[in-house]
Design an enzyme around this catalytic site. Structure first.
Site, short mmCIF file in Angstrom:
data_model
loop_
_atom_site.label_atom_id
_atom_site.label_comp_id
_atom_site.label_asym_id
_atom_site.label_seq_id
_atom_site.Cartn_x
_atom_site.Cartn_y
_atom_site.Cartn_z
N CYS A 1 0.85 -1.20 0.00
CA CYS A 1 0.00 0.00 0.00
C CYS A 1 0.88 1.24 0.00
CB CYS A 1 -0.88 -0.01 1.24
SG CYS A 1 -1.92 1.46 1.45
N SER B 1 0.67 3.82 1.78
CA SER B 1 0.89 4.40 3.12
C SER B 1 2.25 3.99 3.69
CB SER B 1 -0.22 4.00 4.08
OG SER B 1 -1.46 4.48 3.62
N HIS C 1 4.73 6.32 2.42
CA HIS C 1 4.64 7.60 3.13
C HIS C 1 5.54 7.57 4.39
CE1 HIS C 1 1.67 9.48 0.64
NE2 HIS C 1 0.66 8.73 1.00
N HIS D 1 1.09 -3.07 6.50
CA HIS D 1 -0.15 -3.01 7.28
C HIS D 1 -1.32 -3.67 6.55
CE1 HIS D 1 -0.45 0.35 4.57
NE2 HIS D 1 -1.75 0.30 4.73
N CYS E 1 -6.58 -3.65 3.82
CA CYS E 1 -6.57 -2.19 3.73
C CYS E 1 -7.20 -1.70 2.43
CB CYS E 1 -5.15 -1.61 3.87
SG CYS E 1 -5.12 0.18 3.55
N1 LIG Z 1 -7.64 7.01 4.45
C1 LIG Z 1 -7.23 5.77 4.59
O1 LIG Z 1 -7.73 5.01 5.40
C2 LIG Z 1 -6.12 5.26 3.71
C3 LIG Z 1 -5.81 3.90 3.73
C4 LIG Z 1 -4.84 3.44 2.86
C5 LIG Z 1 -4.16 4.30 2.03
N2 LIG Z 1 -4.47 5.62 2.06
C6 LIG Z 1 -3.82 6.59 1.16
O2 LIG Z 1 -4.52 6.56 -0.08
C7 LIG Z 1 -3.61 7.00 -1.10
C8 LIG Z 1 -3.64 6.04 -2.26
O3 LIG Z 1 -3.00 4.83 -1.90
P1 LIG Z 1 -2.69 3.70 -3.00
O4 LIG Z 1 -2.04 2.58 -2.30
O5 LIG Z 1 -3.90 3.47 -3.82
O6 LIG Z 1 -1.59 4.49 -3.89
P2 LIG Z 1 -1.11 4.23 -5.39
O7 LIG Z 1 0.20 4.90 -5.52
O8 LIG Z 1 -1.24 2.79 -5.72
O9 LIG Z 1 -2.21 4.99 -6.29
C9 LIG Z 1 -2.27 6.38 -6.41
C10 LIG Z 1 -2.77 6.73 -7.80
O10 LIG Z 1 -2.93 8.16 -7.89
C11 LIG Z 1 -2.60 8.53 -9.21
N3 LIG Z 1 -2.37 9.98 -9.30
C12 LIG Z 1 -1.22 10.68 -9.16
N4 LIG Z 1 -1.44 11.99 -9.36
C13 LIG Z 1 -2.77 12.13 -9.61
C14 LIG Z 1 -3.59 13.24 -9.91
N5 LIG Z 1 -3.12 14.48 -9.95
N6 LIG Z 1 -4.92 13.01 -10.12
C15 LIG Z 1 -5.43 11.76 -10.08
N7 LIG Z 1 -4.67 10.67 -9.80
C16 LIG Z 1 -3.37 10.86 -9.58
C17 LIG Z 1 -1.38 7.67 -9.53
O11 LIG Z 1 -1.16 7.58 -10.94
C18 LIG Z 1 -1.82 6.34 -8.93
O12 LIG Z 1 -2.49 5.53 -9.88
C19 LIG Z 1 -2.25 7.16 -0.43
O13 LIG Z 1 -2.07 8.51 -0.05
C20 LIG Z 1 -2.40 6.29 0.79
O14 LIG Z 1 -1.49 6.64 1.81
C21 LIG Z 1 -5.44 6.11 2.87
ZN LIG Z 2 -3.06 0.89 3.34
#
Ligand SMILES: NC(=O)c1ccc[n+]([C@@H]2O[C@H](COP(=O)([O-])OP(=O)(O)OC[C@H]3O[C@@H](n4cnc5c(N)ncnc54)[C@H](O)[C@@H]3O)[C@@H](O)[C@H]2O)c1
Ligand SMILES: [Zn+2]
Ligand SMILES: [Zn+2]
Length: 370
Positions: free
Chosen positions: A40, A42, A45, A61, A167
């Site tokens: 993931c 996160s 990050h 996680h 997650c």
């Molecule tokens: N709130 C929560 O509970 C929670 C839980 C898990 C992850 N997250 C967060 O969610 C986010 C996404 O995680 P992920 O594992 O899917 O990441 P990821 O890197 O797999 O996916 C992110 C996507 O965003 C795209 N992207 C980049 N710039 C963009 C833009 N300007 N507009 C639209 N899309 C764009 C990328 O091309 C990519 O496909 C991270 O910040 C992660 O930390 C939050």
């Molecule tokens: Zn996650």
């Protein structure tokens, strides 16, 4: 016992593979043998210092595995049980758990410190005490975790797929279904199609979105979104906003779910502008904890009755939502197999994250060897 684990010692440096000593389970804790762990965003990050965590930390996680041993007082699982981990533990009795908001259980307060109740660190090694990301540390062959962090699943479920329900799947699915409360016939935008966003697409489709517009700068992500239920896929939020207005007599989208990897002010403002009257933006993606990425005109909130809200774990209740989502997988209403782009060994964890950062993966999965 000894375990091999992927550790962050210093932000901005590659993740290191280290052999650590693992403390056994005490009151309410279990020893888990992780079989699989999802990559993931996160965890990156943490490695990049966007999310400030106590270091050193064993990352990971999103996890699934088998319970090897239980400590005193454990009632939720027994040795041999197959489990999916919940990246926020749920105690069942705090104000939040007791009101159906397990995603914000008080026990989750220390997920970035990484210790178990009583400030006990699960791992020790050359640099002293090591925490576990989200009190799990799924990038370790074994870990000692609290029983409140696991959900028992059917023995016949493939853990290599079910792992994503720790997650990415509930977070994305729930961001659309629970937090955005997508209703049949609505126009919905999902901004960012990674492991989280693809599941917001699946959730919005299942909830009955009529027009479902996925936004991602990458072509491979847009194709995957179309494969799993989006009706349109575009490269920018401005194109999505134009499309949404065309489809709604000029009003705009009903809901926008923001799941980009790093959520900038530009992305938030774009989503806010794309929703119409009584519309809702859900912020699920993250940025640095201190980033002031929401800077919006209050009068537009008022005059258009707009809402912007955050969502953790898709507002899910893991004890009921993890089995529910796995049931949707079993019935074919939700795809998991199609979400996994590539698998890696623990030693390949940096390669896996390079692939994520280069936009190659919808989701990568670590397969543990024992
Ligand atoms: N709130 C929560 O509970 C929670 C839980 C898990 C992850 N997250 C967060 O969610 C986010 C996404 O995680 P992920 O594992 O899917 O990441 P990821 O890197 O797999 O996916 C992110 C996507 O965003 C795209 N992207 C980049 N710039 C963009 C833009 N300007 N507009 C639209 N899309 C764009 C990328 O091309 C990519 O496909 C991270 O910040 C992660 O930390 C939050
Ligand atoms: Zn996650
Ligand atoms: Zn609780």
């Amino acid at each position: 016992m000894k375990t091999k684990a992927a550790v962050v010692y210093e932000t901005g440096k590659p993740i290191e593979i280290e052999e650590l000593e693992l403390d056994g389970p005490k009151d309410g804790e279990v020893l888990i043998r992780y079989t699989h762990a999802g990559l993931c965003h996160s965890d990156v990050h943490i490695a990049h210092g966007d999310l400030e965590a106590r270091l050193p930390m064993v990352l990971g996680h999103e996890g699934a595995g088998v319970i090897e041993e239980v400590g005193p007082g454990v009632t939720r699982v027994k040795p041999g049980d197959h489990v999916v981990c919940s990246f926020i533990p749920n105690c069942g009795v705090c104000r939040w758990c007791a009101t159906g908001q397990q995603a914000i259980c008080d026990m989750g307060a220390t997920i970035l410190e990484g210790y178990l109740p009583g400030e006990r660190f699960p791992f020790t090694g050359p640099k002293g005490n090591y925490g576990a990301m989200c009190m799990l540390g799924t990038f370790s062959q074994y870990s000692t975790i609290h029983q409140n962090s696991v959900v028992k699943v059917d023995d016949d479920l493939p853990l290599d797929k079910a792992v994503l329900v720790g997650c990415g799947v509930p977070t994305g699915w729930g961001s659309a279904v629970n937090a955005a409360d997508v209703k049949p016939g609505e126009t919905v935008i999902v901004s960012g199609v990674g492991g989280i966003g693809i599941n917001a697409v699946q959730g919005a489709r299942y909830a009955g979105a009529k027009n479902l517009i996925a936004v991602d700068p990458l072509q491979n992500k847009r194709e995957k979104a179309m494969e799993l239920g989006a009706t349109h896929a575009v490269g920018t939020i401005e194109e999505a906003a134009d499309l949404a207005r065309q489809m709604t007599n000029g009003n705009g989208a009903d809901k926008a779910v923001v799941t980009a990897g790093i959520v900038t002010e530009e992305i938030v403002t774009g989503a806010f502008d794309a929703i119409g009257k009584a519309g809702t933006v859900v912020l699920t993606g993250l940025n640095k904890l201190s980033a002031q990425n929401v800077n919006l005109p209050g009068s537009i909130f008022t005059l258009f009755k707009k809402t912007v809200k955050g969502s953790l774990f898709g507002d899910c209740n893991p004890t009921t939502d993890i089995p529910k989502i796995l049931g949707l997988y079993q019935s074919g209403d939700l795809k998991l197999d199609e979400l996994i782009t590539k698998t890696y060994t623990l030693e390949q964890v940096n390669e896996g994250y390079d692939d994520l950062l280069n936009g190659k993966n919808v989701r990568g999965v670590l397969v543990h060897e024992h």
